[in-house]
Design a protein around this motif. Structure first.
Motif, PDB file in Angstrom:
ATOM      1  N   LYS A   1       1.450 -22.217  20.403  1.00  0.00           N
ATOM      2  CA  LYS A   1       2.131 -23.418  20.576  1.00  0.00           C
ATOM      3  C   LYS A   1       3.403 -23.499  19.441  1.00  0.00           C
ATOM      4  O   LYS A   1       4.420 -24.145  19.681  1.00  0.00           O
ATOM      5  CB  LYS A   1       1.096 -24.749  20.058  1.00  0.00           C
ATOM      6  N   ASP A   2       2.963 -22.902  18.111  1.00  0.00           N
ATOM      7  CA  ASP A   2       3.801 -23.061  17.153  1.00  0.00           C
ATOM      8  C   ASP A   2       5.196 -21.845  17.299  1.00  0.00           C
ATOM      9  O   ASP A   2       6.244 -22.070  16.839  1.00  0.00           O
ATOM     10  CB  ASP A   2       3.254 -22.385  15.992  1.00  0.00           C
ATOM     11  N   TYR A   3       5.007 -21.214  18.446  1.00  0.00           N
ATOM     12  CA  TYR A   3       6.227 -20.151  18.854  1.00  0.00           C
ATOM     13  C   TYR A   3       6.916 -20.552  19.911  1.00  0.00           C
ATOM     14  O   TYR A   3       8.077 -20.019  20.260  1.00  0.00           O
ATOM     15  CB  TYR A   3       5.728 -18.910  18.853  1.00  0.00           C
ATOM     16  N   VAL A   4       6.345 -21.627  20.797  1.00  0.00           N
ATOM     17  CA  VAL A   4       7.102 -21.977  21.878  1.00  0.00           C
ATOM     18  C   VAL A   4       8.503 -22.370  21.692  1.00  0.00           C
ATOM     19  O   VAL A   4       9.482 -21.757  22.529  1.00  0.00           O
ATOM     20  CB  VAL A   4       6.427 -23.294  22.601  1.00  0.00           C
ATOM     21  N   GLN A   5       9.050 -22.950  20.882  1.00  0.00           N
ATOM     22  CA  GLN A   5      10.409 -23.537  20.536  1.00  0.00           C
ATOM     23  C   GLN A   5      11.207 -22.232  20.433  1.00  0.00           C
ATOM     24  O   GLN A   5      12.413 -22.307  20.803  1.00  0.00           O
ATOM     25  CB  GLN A   5      10.479 -24.349  19.230  1.00  0.00           C
ATOM     26  N   TYR A   6      10.719 -21.094  19.703  1.00  0.00           N
ATOM     27  CA  TYR A   6      11.557 -19.915  19.428  1.00  0.00           C
ATOM     28  C   TYR A   6      11.849 -19.095  20.800  1.00  0.00           C
ATOM     29  O   TYR A   6      12.881 -18.349  20.958  1.00  0.00           O
ATOM     30  CB  TYR A   6      10.901 -18.967  18.534  1.00  0.00           C
ATOM     31  N   PHE A   7      10.944 -19.216  21.824  1.00  0.00           N
ATOM     32  CA  PHE A   7      10.943 -18.301  22.943  1.00  0.00           C
ATOM     33  C   PHE A   7      11.737 -19.229  24.203  1.00  0.00           C
ATOM     34  O   PHE A   7      12.374 -18.749  25.177  1.00  0.00           O
ATOM     35  CB  PHE A   7       9.594 -18.035  23.631  1.00  0.00           C
ATOM     36  N   THR A   8      11.868 -20.622  23.833  1.00  0.00           N
ATOM     37  CA  THR A   8      12.375 -21.421  24.986  1.00  0.00           C
ATOM     38  C   THR A   8      13.768 -21.713  24.460  1.00  0.00           C
ATOM     39  O   THR A   8      14.779 -22.330  25.266  1.00  0.00           O
ATOM     40  CB  THR A   8      11.720 -22.723  25.109  1.00  0.00           C
ATOM     41  N   TYR A   9      14.125 -21.431  23.156  1.00  0.00           N
ATOM     42  CA  TYR A   9      15.523 -21.648  22.649  1.00  0.00           C
ATOM     43  C   TYR A   9      15.861 -23.170  22.724  1.00  0.00           C
ATOM     44  O   TYR A   9      16.960 -23.577  23.045  1.00  0.00           O
ATOM     45  CB  TYR A   9      16.557 -20.703  23.236  1.00  0.00           C
ATOM     46  N   GLU A  10      14.620 -24.118  22.405  1.00  0.00           N
ATOM     47  CA  GLU A  10      14.533 -25.441  22.778  1.00  0.00           C
ATOM     48  C   GLU A  10      15.295 -25.795  23.996  1.00  0.00           C
ATOM     49  O   GLU A  10      15.937 -26.863  24.220  1.00  0.00           O
ATOM     50  CB  GLU A  10      15.528 -25.953  21.454  1.00  0.00           C
ATOM     51  N   ASN A  11      14.963 -24.933  25.282  1.00  0.00           N
ATOM     52  CA  ASN A  11      15.665 -25.339  26.472  1.00  0.00           C
ATOM     53  C   ASN A  11      14.344 -25.420  27.304  1.00  0.00           C
ATOM     54  O   ASN A  11      14.014 -24.545  27.798  1.00  0.00           O
ATOM     55  CB  ASN A  11      16.715 -24.453  26.949  1.00  0.00           C
ATOM     56  N   PRO A  12      13.779 -26.512  27.468  1.00  0.00           N
ATOM     57  CA  PRO A  12      12.357 -26.702  27.915  1.00  0.00           C
ATOM     58  C   PRO A  12      12.213 -26.270  29.406  1.00  0.00           C
ATOM     59  O   PRO A  12      13.183 -26.287  30.112  1.00  0.00           O
ATOM     60  CB  PRO A  12      11.994 -28.076  27.907  1.00  0.00           C
ATOM     61  N   VAL A  13      11.203 -25.555  29.925  1.00  0.00           N
ATOM     62  CA  VAL A  13      10.662 -25.140  31.069  1.00  0.00           C
ATOM     63  C   VAL A  13       9.922 -26.245  31.652  1.00  0.00           C
ATOM     64  O   VAL A  13       8.784 -26.581  30.934  1.00  0.00           O
ATOM     65  CB  VAL A  13       9.860 -23.734  30.966  1.00  0.00           C
ATOM     66  N   GLU A  14      10.109 -26.933  32.646  1.00  0.00           N
ATOM     67  CA  GLU A  14       9.359 -27.933  33.264  1.00  0.00           C
ATOM     68  C   GLU A  14       7.874 -27.561  33.629  1.00  0.00           C
ATOM     69  O   GLU A  14       7.845 -26.451  33.976  1.00  0.00           O
ATOM     70  CB  GLU A  14      10.057 -28.498  34.491  1.00  0.00           C
TER      71      GLU A  14
END
Length: 276
Positions: free
Chosen positions: A21-34
């Motif tokens: 969870k703590d790394y999701v923002q780095y892999f999505t580049y804050e562009n969410p996957v629905e």
């Protein structure tokens, strides 16, 4: 961006990884996957590019983000060969657990734990880099087993009835020396200049596939299929099955009726297995 150091586990060789969870923002580049969708990404591994997916998966215990490459066989094979020590240990323990009808959870000792780094480079690109790799005296042998998909048919129930465990693309004649030790294969030789095709089988590829074969002396491309050990006694029958099928589409030297869908000629002359 923040790199993620991942210990190799069973899932790594099955489908990919779940992103903490703590790394999701780095892999999505804050562009969410629905939720319940995915987007295509590129994996850079050993200076080569591979297709993969960044997926947002709905689970009973909560939604998770995953990097998945389960449909990319080339990447899977390369990762297995790089982390061959982990792959061998995991598959061995998994096979033993199945024999005891137990569910296997990765359980590798600290001294045998290999690690890979995931580096998010952009919204659609992730680079992988080896961090800890453990060498063994048997790496070459283990890699051969991976190439021949031995662990695939040993540990995966759904593939136990597969006749072919590995099928290659077309290879140049200069690469033959790399494949001479392959066992129980049906092989295909092509002469692109004279538009000829020859099909054969071999217990050891290098014993049958050589330059200047009398049947097709100027062949320059080859490919082969490895037959599952369960079907080794049928090797010759599988060869003739391929010959007969190609003969019905291609012009052939066996004088069989054909649709002649290509300007290539199948130069095999021996059809006696089927012509009884």
């Amino acid at each position: 961006m923040k790199d993620y150091y991942k210990k190799i586990d069973k899932s790594f060789f099955k489908y990919g990884i779940t992103i903490p969870k703590d790394y999701v923002q780095y892999f999505t580049y804050e562009n969410p996957v629905e939720l319940s969708t995915s987007r295509d990404i590129t994996i850079i591994w050993k200076k080569k590019e591979y297709s993969a997916r960044l997926a947002h998966v709905d689970r009973k215990k909560g939604d998770v983000h995953q990097i998945r490459w389960d449909n990319n066989r080339k990447l899977l094979s390369s990762l297995k060969q790089e982390f061959i020590q982990s792959y061998f240990a995991i598959e061995s323990q998994n096979f033993a657990a199945k024999e005891q009808k137990k569910y296997y959870i990765t359980n590798l000792l600290g001294g045998s734990q290999e690690v890979i780094i995931f580096k998010p480079l952009s919204i659609g690109t992730i680079e992988l880099e080896t961090f800890i790799k453990i060498e063994t005296p048997y790496d070459h042998t283990f890699k051969r087993l991976v190439e021949e998909n031995v662990f695939g048919w040993l540990s995966d129930d759904k593939h136990k009835q597969d006749i072919i465990t590995k099928s290659t693309g077309w290879l140049d004649v200069n690469e033959l020396y790399k494949h001479e030790e392959q066992n129980h294969v049906v092989y295909y030789l092509v002469d692109e200049e004279n538009k000829q095709l020859y099909i054969g089988s071999a217990i050891r590829l290098g014993d049958r596939v050589k330059c200047n074969r009398s049947e097709i002396p100027n062949w320059n491309k080859f490919r082969y299929e490895i037959v599952h050990p369960k079907f080794h006694p049928l090797l010759r029958a599988i060869e003739y099955h391929s010959i007969m099928n190609f003969a019905r589409f291609f012009a052939n030297n066996g004088k069989l009726s054909t649709l002649k869908l290509s300007d290539y000629t199948l130069v095999n002359k021996d059809y006696k297995f089927y012509l009884k």
